[in-house]
Scaffold this motif. Structure first.
Motif, PDB file in Angstrom:
ATOM      1  N   SER A  20      29.055  26.443  84.053  1.00  0.00           N
ATOM      2  CA  SER A  20      30.434  26.307  83.604  1.00  0.00           C
ATOM      3  C   SER A  20      30.657  24.912  83.037  1.00  0.00           C
ATOM      4  CB  SER A  20      31.379  26.531  84.783  1.00  0.00           C
ATOM      5  OG  SER A  20      32.715  26.443  84.360  1.00  0.00           O
ATOM      6  N   VAL A  21      31.709  24.775  82.223  1.00  0.00           N
ATOM      7  CA  VAL A  21      32.208  23.475  81.767  1.00  0.00           C
ATOM      8  C   VAL A  21      33.633  23.366  82.276  1.00  0.00           C
ATOM      9  CG1 VAL A  21      32.790  22.031  79.795  1.00  0.00           C
ATOM     10  CG2 VAL A  21      30.750  23.458  79.719  1.00  0.00           C
ATOM     11  N   LEU A  22      33.883  22.335  83.074  1.00  0.00           N
ATOM     12  CA  LEU A  22      35.183  22.171  83.716  1.00  0.00           C
ATOM     13  C   LEU A  22      35.872  20.918  83.198  1.00  0.00           C
ATOM     14  CD1 LEU A  22      33.830  23.093  87.213  1.00  0.00           C
ATOM     15  CD2 LEU A  22      35.362  24.473  85.845  1.00  0.00           C
ATOM     16  N   PRO A  23      37.209  20.894  83.205  1.00  0.00           N
ATOM     17  CA  PRO A  23      37.940  19.781  82.596  1.00  0.00           C
ATOM     18  C   PRO A  23      37.882  18.466  83.361  1.00  0.00           C
ATOM     19  CG  PRO A  23      39.469  21.360  83.541  1.00  0.00           C
ATOM     20  CD  PRO A  23      38.100  21.956  83.644  1.00  0.00           C
ATOM     21  N   ASN A  24      37.689  18.511  84.692  1.00  0.00           N
ATOM     22  CA  ASN A  24      37.639  17.240  85.418  1.00  0.00           C
ATOM     23  C   ASN A  24      36.477  17.206  86.402  1.00  0.00           C
ATOM     24  OD1 ASN A  24      38.534  18.418  87.883  1.00  0.00           O
ATOM     25  ND2 ASN A  24      40.653  18.258  87.178  1.00  0.00           N
ATOM     26  N   GLU A  25      36.140  15.995  86.813  1.00  0.00           N
ATOM     27  CA  GLU A  25      34.970  15.785  87.655  1.00  0.00           C
ATOM     28  C   GLU A  25      35.142  16.389  89.047  1.00  0.00           C
ATOM     29  OE1 GLU A  25      31.973  12.175  88.987  1.00  0.00           O
ATOM     30  OE2 GLU A  25      33.867  11.685  88.031  1.00  0.00           O
ATOM     31  N   ALA A  48      31.524  16.467  75.840  1.00  0.00           N
ATOM     32  CA  ALA A  48      32.731  16.178  75.071  1.00  0.00           C
ATOM     33  C   ALA A  48      33.927  17.014  75.556  1.00  0.00           C
ATOM     34  CB  ALA A  48      32.488  16.445  73.592  1.00  0.00           C
ATOM     35  N   ALA A  49      33.631  18.201  76.116  1.00  0.00           N
ATOM     36  CA  ALA A  49      34.682  19.111  76.576  1.00  0.00           C
ATOM     37  C   ALA A  49      35.053  18.917  78.035  1.00  0.00           C
ATOM     38  CB  ALA A  49      34.256  20.543  76.340  1.00  0.00           C
ATOM     39  N   GLY A  50      34.357  18.070  78.775  1.00  0.00           N
ATOM     40  CA  GLY A  50      34.627  17.871  80.196  1.00  0.00           C
ATOM     41  C   GLY A  50      33.348  17.611  80.946  1.00  0.00           C
ATOM     42  N   PHE A  51      33.116  18.359  82.020  1.00  0.00           N
ATOM     43  CA  PHE A  51      31.919  18.188  82.841  1.00  0.00           C
ATOM     44  C   PHE A  51      31.199  19.514  82.943  1.00  0.00           C
ATOM     45  CE2 PHE A  51      34.641  14.746  84.035  1.00  0.00           C
ATOM     46  CZ  PHE A  51      33.773  13.686  84.243  1.00  0.00           C
ATOM     47  N   ALA A  52      29.921  19.513  82.595  1.00  0.00           N
ATOM     48  CA  ALA A  52      29.108  20.732  82.640  1.00  0.00           C
ATOM     49  C   ALA A  52      28.396  20.808  83.995  1.00  0.00           C
ATOM     50  CB  ALA A  52      28.077  20.730  81.533  1.00  0.00           C
ATOM     51  N   VAL A  53      28.369  21.996  84.552  1.00  0.00           N
ATOM     52  CA  VAL A  53      27.638  22.264  85.794  1.00  0.00           C
ATOM     53  C   VAL A  53      26.510  23.218  85.444  1.00  0.00           C
ATOM     54  CG1 VAL A  53      27.790  23.180  88.140  1.00  0.00           C
ATOM     55  CG2 VAL A  53      29.737  21.964  87.153  1.00  0.00           C
ATOM     56  N   GLU A  54      25.302  22.861  85.865  1.00  0.00           N
ATOM     57  CA  GLU A  54      24.125  23.676  85.578  1.00  0.00           C
ATOM     58  C   GLU A  54      23.317  23.861  86.857  1.00  0.00           C
ATOM     59  OE1 GLU A  54      23.476  22.198  80.992  1.00  0.00           O
ATOM     60  OE2 GLU A  54      22.296  21.274  82.566  1.00  0.00           O
ATOM     61  N   VAL A  55      22.517  24.904  86.892  1.00  0.00           N
ATOM     62  CA  VAL A  55      21.639  25.188  88.013  1.00  0.00           C
ATOM     63  C   VAL A  55      20.206  24.991  87.539  1.00  0.00           C
ATOM     64  CG1 VAL A  55      20.829  26.975  89.587  1.00  0.00           C
ATOM     65  CG2 VAL A  55      23.240  26.801  89.047  1.00  0.00           C
ATOM     66  N   LEU A  56      19.411  24.296  88.343  1.00  0.00           N
ATOM     67  CA  LEU A  56      18.014  24.093  88.007  1.00  0.00           C
ATOM     68  C   LEU A  56      17.226  25.342  88.350  1.00  0.00           C
ATOM     69  CD1 LEU A  56      17.571  20.501  89.432  1.00  0.00           C
ATOM     70  CD2 LEU A  56      17.968  21.165  87.077  1.00  0.00           C
ATOM     71  N   ALA A  57      16.443  25.818  87.397  1.00  0.00           N
ATOM     72  CA  ALA A  57      15.662  27.038  87.614  1.00  0.00           C
ATOM     73  C   ALA A  57      14.283  26.702  88.132  1.00  0.00           C
ATOM     74  CB  ALA A  57      15.542  27.810  86.316  1.00  0.00           C
TER      75      ALA A  57
END
Length: 57
Positions: A20-25, A48-57
């Motif tokens: 997901s990309v979320l607007p705040n930290e 640029a759009a906020g904060f991206a959350v990713e999962v390591l595979a």
């Protein structure tokens, strides 16, 4: 001492899966904490759009 290939694979994982990309930290940290509680390895970084959350595979 662990093998060099094992160390490098931990430092530089093969792939990440965007969640997901979320607007705040604060929201990004909450989502990452939820993913970690489920046993996954989460990564947060600023975009640029906020904060991206990713999962390591």
């Amino acid at each position: 001492m662990p093998k060099l290939s094992r160390v490098l694979s931990r430092l530089f994982p093969a792939s990440v899966i965007p969640v997901s990309v979320l607007p705040n930290e604060a929201e990004a940290r909450a989502l990452a904490a939820l993913l970690v509680a489920q046993g996954q390895r989460a990564l947060i970084h600023r975009t640029a759009a906020g904060f991206a959350v990713e999962v390591l595979a």
